[in-house]
Design a protein around this motif. Sequence first.
Motif, mmCIF file in Angstrom:
data_model
loop_
_atom_site.group_PDB
_atom_site.id
_atom_site.type_symbol
_atom_site.label_atom_id
_atom_site.label_comp_id
_atom_site.label_asym_id
_atom_site.label_seq_id
_atom_site.Cartn_x
_atom_site.Cartn_y
_atom_site.Cartn_z
ATOM 1 N N PHE A 18 -5.819 -3.409 -0.002
ATOM 2 C CA PHE A 18 -6.947 -2.366 0.043
ATOM 3 C C PHE A 18 -7.331 -1.791 1.143
ATOM 4 N N LEU B 217 -4.838 0.895 1.926
ATOM 5 C CA LEU B 217 -4.568 1.931 0.884
ATOM 6 C C LEU B 217 -5.040 3.483 1.339
ATOM 7 N N VAL C 290 -10.022 1.802 -7.536
ATOM 8 C CA VAL C 290 -11.212 1.323 -7.777
ATOM 9 C C VAL C 290 -11.986 1.807 -9.108
ATOM 10 N N ALA D 145 0.908 -1.215 0.190
ATOM 11 C CA ALA D 145 -0.021 0.049 0.146
ATOM 12 C C ALA D 145 0.880 1.184 0.009
ATOM 13 N N ASP E 242 -7.048 6.573 1.134
ATOM 14 C CA ASP E 242 -8.275 6.820 0.543
ATOM 15 C C ASP E 242 -8.095 7.416 -1.094
ATOM 16 N N MET F 66 -14.395 1.824 0.825
ATOM 17 C CA MET F 66 -14.086 1.825 -0.726
ATOM 18 C C MET F 66 -15.053 2.126 -1.556
ATOM 19 N N ARG G 255 -6.638 4.509 -3.277
ATOM 20 C CA ARG G 255 -7.759 3.437 -3.491
ATOM 21 C C ARG G 255 -8.938 3.931 -4.447
ATOM 22 N N GLU G 256 -9.412 5.103 -4.372
ATOM 23 C CA GLU G 256 -10.488 5.544 -5.016
ATOM 24 C C GLU G 256 -10.144 5.285 -6.493
#
Length: 477
Positions: free
Chosen positions: A93, A96, A105, A66, A98, A128, A101-102
């Motif tokens: 995940f 990670l 995703v 991460a 934010d 998430m 991760r966004e």
Amino acid sequence: MTVEDRDLTLLDDAAHAAELPRESDSLDEENTLKKDFVRRVQDALAEDDQETVYALVEPLHPADIADLFELIEVEERPVLAKAINDLMGSEVFAELNDHVRELLVESLPAEAIADIAEQLDTDDAVAMLEDLDERDQQAVLAEMEPEDRAAIESALSYPEESAGRLMSRDFVAVPEHMTVGDLIDFLRDSHELANEFWEVFIVDARHHPVGTCALSWILRTPRAIRLTDVMQRDQTLIPVSMDQEEVALRFQKYALISAAVVDESGRLVGQITVDDVVHIIQEEAGEDVLLLSGAGDGDVNEPIRDSYVSRVRWLVANLLTALLGATIISSFSGAIEKLVALAALSPMVASIGGNAGTQTMAVAVRALATNQLTRANTRRILWRELRVAMLNGGTVATLIGLATALVFASPLLGAVIGAAVLTNIVTAGLAGVLVPVTLDRMGQDPAVASSVFVTMITDSMGFFAFLGLAVASGLVG
């Protein structure tokens, strides 16, 4: 296989292993990824050498993977995720950032996001999915198992940063008629219990929590004893609508490891554990500091446009409030023309007051956030900070007054600036408490706008007090 062949095989394996990074090869003494290791990953990504990328990253702990995503360039992150696809499990995940991760995703298909979300705790899965737009969110939920989908949809129905969003639905609750032996047998025979828990919740027929049993009590109590005879009846219940900052304060105040979350009817719907609260405490503490400075999220992974929007509005607000100080100075332009020293010393008075106001404001905002400053003790805290301001003001005023008198050979000028500094620091002490308290009483976050108003007050008072006293004292004719 001959002995020689075996030895050659072992040597080949050893040489191959030497080419792969061990964790100590990738981490420095501070347990952060080394610069040269990150560069090797980036070079392999640039050459589209996915095998080398995988070999480099595979030995890392999920938390270090991460971290790696944060250390590489934004455009490299989806490429890295593709190269180490089967390493991108729920553990990674969950760790990670934010914003990272966004981004990831958004680059994944709905089926892949759903698979990851089903492996995560409910609160991590919600974190998430909550930033996805409605269409993408529904697409992911449609790919999930009905039970997991229902849990996440329920969590998303609660306000952001509430206990309902934060809580986990994996907990152990048993009826109050059980004995300790019944409970032990239940825990051993049930295969769908939460993986980790520290206490068991005892509930009545309406599923209302009536007590808790720590695992240590269960293990040390004879089997025939009823749970109602050994459970702790006094417990801290968390409403689903409670703000996460208040949840953290409850955990800190009562030294909780876990706590039951109840809905509006008092039914047990989830639990919050201390590991979630540690994250909140860190998040809220950093958030208040950043809000005081007007720096937005303060996350280096935040998109540049978002950082610009969150910061520039406060700079514009400061520009507008600075006009008040400029207006005060211009009204004393005649006095400044007669005594140039006033122009040189005015910024010092305003600056000292501003620093004093920032100190008091930081203390007040923190006290409000931790419930140390309430309606019951506002006057006492205000009187305390006023006394501190008077002591600080007296000390600084004496020093600057003596220095000014010596440098400019004018005792009167020294007395004027000393009085102005004392006045401004006392004003700063009052404003540093009253502004955050007033905003809090109005239902506004005191960390958001306090600095703008406190700065305006100290700057204006600094200029007005110094220049006004200079004119009133006859220092300038």
